[in-house]
Design an enzyme around this catalytic site. Sequence first.
Site, PDB file in Angstrom:
ATOM      1  N   LYS A 200       0.881  -1.195  -0.074  1.00 45.61           N
ATOM      2  CA  LYS A 200       0.013  -0.041  -0.096  1.00 45.61           C
ATOM      3  C   LYS A 200       0.942   1.175   0.004  1.00 45.61           C
ATOM      4  CE  LYS A 200      -3.188  -2.969   0.166  1.00 45.61           C
ATOM      5  NZ  LYS A 200      -4.213  -3.499   1.060  1.00 45.61           N
TER       6      LYS A 200
HETATM    7  C1  PLP Z   1      -5.283  -4.647   1.535  1.00 46.77           C
HETATM    8  C2  PLP Z   1      -6.512  -4.687   1.358  1.00 46.77           C
HETATM    9  C3  PLP Z   1      -7.118  -5.138   2.613  1.00 46.77           C
HETATM   10  C4  PLP Z   1      -6.619  -5.705   3.793  1.00 46.77           C
HETATM   11  O1  PLP Z   1      -5.606  -5.207   4.345  1.00 46.77           O
HETATM   12  P1  PLP Z   1      -4.518  -6.055   5.249  1.00 46.77           P
HETATM   13  O2  PLP Z   1      -3.637  -4.761   5.947  1.00 46.77           O
HETATM   14  O3  PLP Z   1      -3.618  -6.507   4.278  1.00 46.77           O
HETATM   15  O4  PLP Z   1      -5.021  -6.911   5.948  1.00 46.77           O
HETATM   16  C5  PLP Z   1      -8.584  -4.842   2.593  1.00 46.77           C
HETATM   17  N1  PLP Z   1      -9.252  -4.416   1.411  1.00 46.77           N
HETATM   18  C6  PLP Z   1      -8.548  -4.105   0.462  1.00 46.77           C
HETATM   19  C7  PLP Z   1      -9.385  -3.460  -0.713  1.00 46.77           C
HETATM   20  C8  PLP Z   1      -7.222  -4.268   0.347  1.00 46.77           C
HETATM   21  O5  PLP Z   1      -6.596  -3.917  -0.813  1.00 46.77           O
END
Ligand code: PLP
Length: 402
Positions: A200
């Site tokens: 991210k």
């Molecule tokens: C990455 C992601 C998540 C979950 O996040 P984590 O920190 O990896 O648990 C949830 N929703 C979307 C759309 C994502 O891209």
Amino acid sequence: MAKLKHQQLAILGGEPVRETLLPYGRQWIDEADIEAVVETLKSPFLTQGPKIKAFEEAVAGYAGAKYAVAFSNGTAALHGACFAAGIGEGDEAITTPMTFAASANCVRYCGGNVVFADIEPDTYNIDVNRMKALIGKRTKAVIPVDFTGQPADLDEIMETAKTHNLIVIEDAAHSIGAVYKNRRVGSIADMTMFSFHPVKHVTSGEGGVIVTDSEHFYERLLLFRSHGITRNRDMMHNTGEGEWYYEMHELGFNYRMTDIQAALGLSQLRKLNEFTARRRQIASRYTELLSSIPGIVLPYQKQDRQSSWHLYIIRLELDRLSADRNMIFAALRKENIGVNVHYVPVHLHPYYRRLGCGKGLAPAAESVYEGFITLPLFPAMTETDILDVVSAVEKVIGHYAK
Ligand SMILES: *Cc1c(COP(=O)(O)O)cnc(C)c1O
């Protein structure tokens, strides 16, 4: 001759556009980040110390929200938000099928049922009219996702939620730093989730945060993050116990973030604006350089919002190409371009099929998915990297164009 050889697809024995694989995403950790983590390792607090508080305050401040609660990851944070929203056995929450599984799974963790509303065929975000049509007596919440970083139709969603008494949990895993009608994502929904997974915008290793303006949700999130246990004497059932005393009020979890993670996240947050600006630059370079290639559709952006560009997805127009997505994907990988696909529509996973979902439930999502390819996009990409991606797309799409 040399040129011809270069033009031959790597998958057919030609030379790849690049010698080494360009990944689709990658974190950017610098010395300041490393120092911040080391400093915390030498401090008395490894978890739930001052860095958590500072990280939460920084995220809340950035997003323009009153409160923030940090969790061990974004999925745990979404679970917490569903708990705080009061989702329980038999309740329903509406979300989009074009997302990562966690946006739906969080409802299941609480015993609720997931209702999938199909997407808009241009932005790939949840279609608000379809969402409205699916609201029923048991609907408790809606979980829009800002797909690839472009905010969903938040005003319409908030207005609908108000009319029907629903809670809006915005999955902003892709969209920290995005702007909707001059408002930051995080300042609009009842609760907004940011993820700090390394892929991210900025990372804490693993991590997630819920921001909210509601004191009620804030208290529920804190309780849920730490076993459902409170040490707040104002909340206690038994009064008159000693200072050691604590009470468990709900079946919570251990979903705490460590101070080590928070120190990294806090240091990374300082670079968020710079990283987001770079992502926007790369996206606009892609759009500029790819727009003349026939057979692909580039990301569509609504005028009243600014994406934070977590992903850059091209969609193949399969009727104009002599190969399917799988072949084109494999050909791009052989050119050493780390393409990816986001996402397998959630309702098509065997788990959700077992619950009664399946093909035909969301035709727009199912159809665009067949043509999706995610191109590499991360702030440390160089201009050469961008040009390599463009060359590979030109080469491969050019080869398979009808
Ligand atoms: C990455 C992601 C998540 C979950 O996040 P984590 O920190 O990896 O648990 C949830 N929703 C979307 C759309 C994502 O891209």
